[in-house]
Design a protein around this motif. Sequence first.
Motif, mmCIF file in Angstrom:
data_model
loop_
_atom_site.group_PDB
_atom_site.id
_atom_site.type_symbol
_atom_site.label_atom_id
_atom_site.label_comp_id
_atom_site.label_asym_id
_atom_site.label_seq_id
_atom_site.Cartn_x
_atom_site.Cartn_y
_atom_site.Cartn_z
ATOM 1 N N THR A 1 0.846 -1.201 0.000
ATOM 2 C CA THR A 1 0.000 0.000 0.000
ATOM 3 C C THR A 1 0.869 1.235 0.000
ATOM 4 N N LEU A 2 0.393 2.267 -0.676
ATOM 5 C CA LEU A 2 1.050 3.559 -0.676
ATOM 6 C C LEU A 2 0.157 4.557 0.045
ATOM 7 N N ALA B 1 4.999 13.639 2.492
ATOM 8 C CA ALA B 1 5.630 12.356 2.816
ATOM 9 C C ALA B 1 4.955 11.242 2.024
ATOM 10 N N ALA B 2 5.763 10.282 1.618
ATOM 11 C CA ALA B 2 5.265 9.069 0.967
ATOM 12 C C ALA B 2 5.673 7.887 1.842
ATOM 13 N N ILE B 3 4.721 6.987 2.080
ATOM 14 C CA ILE B 3 5.004 5.801 2.873
ATOM 15 C C ILE B 3 4.623 4.577 2.048
ATOM 16 N N ALA B 4 5.602 3.718 1.815
ATOM 17 C CA ALA B 4 5.361 2.456 1.111
ATOM 18 C C ALA B 4 5.283 1.354 2.155
ATOM 19 N N PHE B 5 4.114 0.731 2.260
ATOM 20 C CA PHE B 5 3.921 -0.400 3.170
ATOM 21 C C PHE B 5 4.033 -1.685 2.366
ATOM 22 N N LEU B 6 4.794 -2.623 2.868
ATOM 23 C CA LEU B 6 4.916 -3.915 2.209
ATOM 24 C C LEU B 6 3.692 -4.780 2.473
ATOM 25 N N LEU C 1 9.362 5.251 4.894
ATOM 26 C CA LEU C 1 8.800 6.599 4.850
ATOM 27 C C LEU C 1 9.872 7.546 4.326
ATOM 28 N N VAL C 2 9.505 8.377 3.341
ATOM 29 C CA VAL C 2 10.431 9.384 2.822
ATOM 30 C C VAL C 2 9.699 10.714 2.700
#
Length: 133
Positions: free
Chosen positions: A12-13, A47-52, A99-100
């Motif tokens: 999920t993004l 901020a962008a958060i990539a969840f695995l 998180l970036v």
Amino acid sequence: GRTEMYKIREPTLMIIANPADIAQLENLITSEAQGKLQALDYQTRFAAIAFLGYRPSGGDTITIQRIIQKGKLISIQAVLQEPGPHEGRYPMTASPYHLVQVARPMNSGTAFEFEFELEINGTVVSTLTRVLP
């Protein structure tokens, strides 16, 4: 609680465009990460958060390596890393994320709707549309 922490089952993004967005992350990220989001300058960044997503055992990681904007499409390219055959997994459930902070696209101070996509190891796994004020 623990069940809340793993409610993200699939890759999920999430885009955090202002401080009000942080509330949706309760129990999904560490308090340290929440503090970094609170301190972010949302006038110039988001901020962008990539969840695995849920993993039955620990050891997998996700790393955002590149962010590319093409017009109104912002592609967030990440890599999944799994432990090698001789590296151990640890016996606990995990929900890895990365998180970036990202510089806002230059848009003359007006809000624009952007399409975001999360690509893991070359495959688009999540998309969303979001207005960046």
